[in-house]
Enzyme design. Structure first.
Site, PDB file in Angstrom:
ATOM      1  N   ARG A  45     -42.512  20.205  14.267  1.00 17.14           N
ATOM      2  CA  ARG A  45     -43.763  19.985  14.997  1.00 17.14           C
ATOM      3  C   ARG A  45     -44.045  18.493  14.985  1.00 17.14           C
ATOM      4  O   ARG A  45     -43.365  17.728  14.331  1.00 17.14           O
ATOM      5  CB  ARG A  45     -44.925  20.837  14.476  1.00 17.14           C
ATOM      6  CG  ARG A  45     -44.981  21.199  13.031  1.00 17.14           C
ATOM      7  CD  ARG A  45     -45.276  20.075  12.081  1.00 17.14           C
ATOM      8  NE  ARG A  45     -46.360  19.235  12.528  1.00 17.14           N
ATOM      9  CZ  ARG A  45     -46.505  17.972  12.173  1.00 17.14           C
ATOM     10  NH1 ARG A  45     -45.621  17.396  11.360  1.00 17.14           N
ATOM     11  NH2 ARG A  45     -47.509  17.235  12.604  1.00 17.14           N
ATOM     12  N   GLY A  46     -45.093  18.097  15.721  1.00 17.24           N
ATOM     13  CA  GLY A  46     -45.377  16.668  15.892  1.00 17.24           C
ATOM     14  C   GLY A  46     -44.744  16.238  17.211  1.00 17.24           C
ATOM     15  O   GLY A  46     -43.574  16.569  17.484  1.00 17.24           O
ATOM     16  N   ALA A  47     -45.534  15.505  18.031  1.00 23.33           N
ATOM     17  CA  ALA A  47     -45.116  15.243  19.409  1.00 23.33           C
ATOM     18  C   ALA A  47     -43.717  14.608  19.546  1.00 23.33           C
ATOM     19  O   ALA A  47     -42.847  15.156  20.237  1.00 23.33           O
ATOM     20  CB  ALA A  47     -46.180  14.401  20.098  1.00 23.33           C
ATOM     21  N   ARG A  88     -44.320  24.434  23.907  1.00 22.23           N
ATOM     22  CA  ARG A  88     -45.634  23.927  23.495  1.00 22.23           C
ATOM     23  C   ARG A  88     -46.167  23.020  24.616  1.00 22.23           C
ATOM     24  O   ARG A  88     -45.494  22.066  25.009  1.00 22.23           O
ATOM     25  CB  ARG A  88     -45.539  23.160  22.164  1.00 22.23           C
ATOM     26  CG  ARG A  88     -45.089  24.058  21.005  1.00 22.23           C
ATOM     27  CD  ARG A  88     -45.403  23.452  19.665  1.00 22.23           C
ATOM     28  NE  ARG A  88     -46.822  23.464  19.370  1.00 22.23           N
ATOM     29  CZ  ARG A  88     -47.381  22.741  18.396  1.00 22.23           C
ATOM     30  NH1 ARG A  88     -46.642  21.948  17.645  1.00 22.23           N
ATOM     31  NH2 ARG A  88     -48.677  22.814  18.178  1.00 22.23           N
ATOM     32  N   GLN A 195     -51.327  20.723   8.050  1.00 23.29           N
ATOM     33  CA  GLN A 195     -50.313  19.661   8.105  1.00 23.29           C
ATOM     34  C   GLN A 195     -50.662  18.509   7.161  1.00 23.29           C
ATOM     35  O   GLN A 195     -49.757  17.853   6.630  1.00 23.29           O
ATOM     36  CB  GLN A 195     -50.196  19.109   9.539  1.00 23.29           C
ATOM     37  CG  GLN A 195     -49.606  20.064  10.549  1.00 23.29           C
ATOM     38  CD  GLN A 195     -50.680  20.847  11.278  1.00 23.29           C
ATOM     39  OE1 GLN A 195     -51.747  21.128  10.740  1.00 23.29           O
ATOM     40  NE2 GLN A 195     -50.413  21.228  12.507  1.00 23.29           N
ATOM     41  N   ASP A 236     -50.768  13.518  20.754  1.00 26.07           N
ATOM     42  CA  ASP A 236     -49.817  14.395  21.451  1.00 26.07           C
ATOM     43  C   ASP A 236     -49.697  14.019  22.909  1.00 26.07           C
ATOM     44  O   ASP A 236     -48.666  14.233  23.531  1.00 26.07           O
ATOM     45  CB  ASP A 236     -50.236  15.851  21.302  1.00 26.07           C
ATOM     46  CG  ASP A 236     -50.072  16.274  19.857  1.00 26.07           C
ATOM     47  OD1 ASP A 236     -51.007  16.032  19.065  1.00 26.07           O
ATOM     48  OD2 ASP A 236     -48.991  16.770  19.514  1.00 26.07           O
ATOM     49  N   ASN A 246     -55.139  15.014  20.503  1.00 22.67           N
ATOM     50  CA  ASN A 246     -54.486  15.080  19.188  1.00 22.67           C
ATOM     51  C   ASN A 246     -54.981  16.349  18.489  1.00 22.67           C
ATOM     52  O   ASN A 246     -55.792  17.110  19.038  1.00 22.67           O
ATOM     53  CB  ASN A 246     -54.802  13.822  18.373  1.00 22.67           C
ATOM     54  CG  ASN A 246     -53.923  13.720  17.127  1.00 22.67           C
ATOM     55  OD1 ASN A 246     -52.701  13.883  17.212  1.00 22.67           O
ATOM     56  ND2 ASN A 246     -54.512  13.468  15.981  1.00 22.67           N
ATOM     57  N   LYS A 247     -54.489  16.572  17.301  1.00 26.04           N
ATOM     58  CA  LYS A 247     -54.802  17.780  16.535  1.00 26.04           C
ATOM     59  C   LYS A 247     -56.302  18.061  16.495  1.00 26.04           C
ATOM     60  O   LYS A 247     -57.113  17.146  16.353  1.00 26.04           O
ATOM     61  CB  LYS A 247     -54.235  17.590  15.119  1.00 26.04           C
ATOM     62  CG  LYS A 247     -54.455  18.730  14.144  1.00 26.04           C
ATOM     63  CD  LYS A 247     -54.007  20.083  14.662  1.00 26.04           C
ATOM     64  CE  LYS A 247     -52.582  20.095  15.173  1.00 26.04           C
ATOM     65  NZ  LYS A 247     -52.243  21.365  15.864  1.00 26.04           N
TER      66      LYS A 247
HETATM   67  O1  MRU Z   1     -49.511  21.049  16.092  1.00 22.15           O
HETATM   68  P1  MRU Z   1     -48.749  19.863  15.586  1.00 22.15           P
HETATM   69  O2  MRU Z   1     -48.544  19.857  14.124  1.00 22.15           O
HETATM   70  O3  MRU Z   1     -47.459  19.670  16.368  1.00 22.15           O
HETATM   71  O4  MRU Z   1     -49.691  18.631  15.939  1.00 22.15           O
HETATM   72  C1  MRU Z   1     -49.283  17.347  15.602  1.00 22.15           C
HETATM   73  C2  MRU Z   1     -50.296  16.306  15.853  1.00 22.15           C
HETATM   74  O5  MRU Z   1     -51.372  16.567  16.338  1.00 22.15           O
HETATM   75  C3  MRU Z   1     -49.888  14.887  15.586  1.00 22.15           C
HETATM   76  O6  MRU Z   1     -50.986  14.111  15.209  1.00 22.15           O
HETATM   77  C4  MRU Z   1     -49.265  14.292  16.859  1.00 22.15           C
HETATM   78  O7  MRU Z   1     -48.260  15.112  17.333  1.00 22.15           O
HETATM   79  C5  MRU Z   1     -48.727  12.925  16.642  1.00 22.15           C
HETATM   80  S1  MRU Z   1     -47.253  12.955  15.697  1.00 22.15           S
HETATM   81  C6  MRU Z   1     -46.634  11.397  15.559  1.00 22.15           C
END
Ligand code: MRU
Length: 356
Positions: A45-47, A88, A195, A236, A246-247
């Site tokens: 996970r993470g963009a 996603r 996370q 994201d 973002n999250k």
């Molecule tokens: O749902 P996730 O864990 O994929 O969400 C991740 C985030 O919101 C991060 O802050 C974002 O992807 C930036 S990662 C460098």
């Protein structure tokens, strides 16, 4: 310290983030469907990390396409692109990776299918290596914003685990540490997937950075008490006018930061900026399974030394749940956006479009 995603022996290895921080287990993906499932279930996970995983998954899928005919190959690869794009919706990085690979295939349309397959593997690995370099650049620029003695608050995980390496929001922290600055970090636990509690603390502790875990709802009180000097988060999808997805919980933090005169920074590699989208309200927001909210995933002590993984239910059966995974912070709450090309005010972001 670890590789989040890696191409090795014609397979894609993914560090299973649902098992962290207790177990370091790599998933061995032998086909593109396994990679897509790992992205959907947030094992990766993470963009930026899901962009890289998708690119590697596509290279894996291409290898399994049985035809030598270029037109048939292109049709089959489009299906793989669509599968990755469906995993996603909020992070733009999967679309960014797909567009990059599609352009590569188009530019080399005269090549034979087997050569195109090798090209895709090479490009997917290049995307990974470039991501690490981009993050180091963000780190160097962003470290200048961290003053000696500062307390930094971060949300979710925008660290090495969310990228090819180094992280985006954590890169300035890693470089500031290398530069010998003294600072501390508050990590929001980040309900419901945790996370921050599970991943950001794990990463920062390994890097020797002083980190304190807080509940999401503590952030405002700590800001009001003067215990937070700056916020750095990842993104994201940041769009042309500087609005930032973002999250979930990021918007709340940004409003609280403004109320308390605390600078709010977003670390955003160009791969996560969507210059085709004029404003944040248009960003698709992922809604995830209610069980992420009604259950806490954890290690269950089953007595003696035996542990097993499972979910603990924390809400009544049948309760209605809304689980939106991301929010959009309007540009007016963002002090600056840290990219690999420089630090920009949100309103100046559109000006760097040609460099993306
Ligand atoms: O749902 P996730 O864990 O994929 O969400 C991740 C985030 O919101 C991060 O802050 C974002 O992807 C930036 S990662 C460098």
């Amino acid at each position: 310290m670890f590789r989040t995603v890696e191409w090795k022996d014609n397979k894609v290895f993914i560090l299973d983030q649902t098992r962290l921080p207790f177990e370091t287990i790599y998933l061995e993906c032998t086909n593109h469907g396994m990679v897509a499932d790992a992205i959907r279930s947030m094992k990766v996970r993470g963009a930026p990390a899901i962009g890289i995983a998708a690119a590697m998954g596509i290279a894996l899928g291409a290898r399994d396409i049985g035809t030598g005919n270029s037109i048939d190959f292109m049709k089959a690869i489009e299906e793989i692109f669509a599968k990755m794009l469906s995993t996603r919706p909020t992070a733009v990085n999967i679309r960014w990776a797909v567009e990059r690979l599609r352009r590569l295939l188009k530019d080399n349309g005269n090549m034979q299918v087997h050569a195109l397959k090798s090209l895709l593997v090479k490009e997917a690995n290049k995307i990974l290596e470039e991501d690490i370099e981009v993050n180091k650049r963000i780190g160097l620029l962003g470290a200048g914003l961290i003053k000696d003695g500062a307390v930094v608050l971060t949300h979710c995980n925008a660290g090495a685990l969310a990228t090819g390496g180094y992280g985006t929001a954590t890169a300035p922290m890693l470089i500031a540490k290398e530069q010998g600055k003294r600072f501390r970090v508050f990590a929001d636990e980040t309900r419901p997937f945790l996370q921050g509690a599970r991943l950001t603390t794990w990463e920062l502790m390994q890097a020797g950075i002083q980190v304190t875990l807080i509940t999401d709802s503590s952030a405002g009180a700590l800001m009001k008490r003067g215990e937070v000097d700056m916020v750095i988060v990842g993104t994201d999808r940041t769009v042309r006018n500087g609005d930032v997805a973002n999250k979930i919980g990021t918007y709340t933090l940004a409003v609280l930061a403004k109320e308390n005169n605390i600078p709010f920074y977003v670390a955003a590699p160009l791969s996560s900026i969507d210059f085709t989208m004029p404003e944040g309200d248009m960003i698709p927001i992922e809604e995830r399974d209610p069980s992420e909210v009604t259950e806490i995933y954890g290690r269950i002590m089953t007595g003696g030394s035996a542990n097993s993984w499972g979910a603990v239910r924390i809400a009544p059966d049948g309760v209605s749940v809304k689980n939106i995974a991301f929010d959009v912070t309007p540009a007016r709450y963002v002090t600056a956006i840290i990219t690999e090309k420089g630090i920009f005010k949100p309103e100046d972001l559109a000006g760097i479009m040609d460099q993306a």
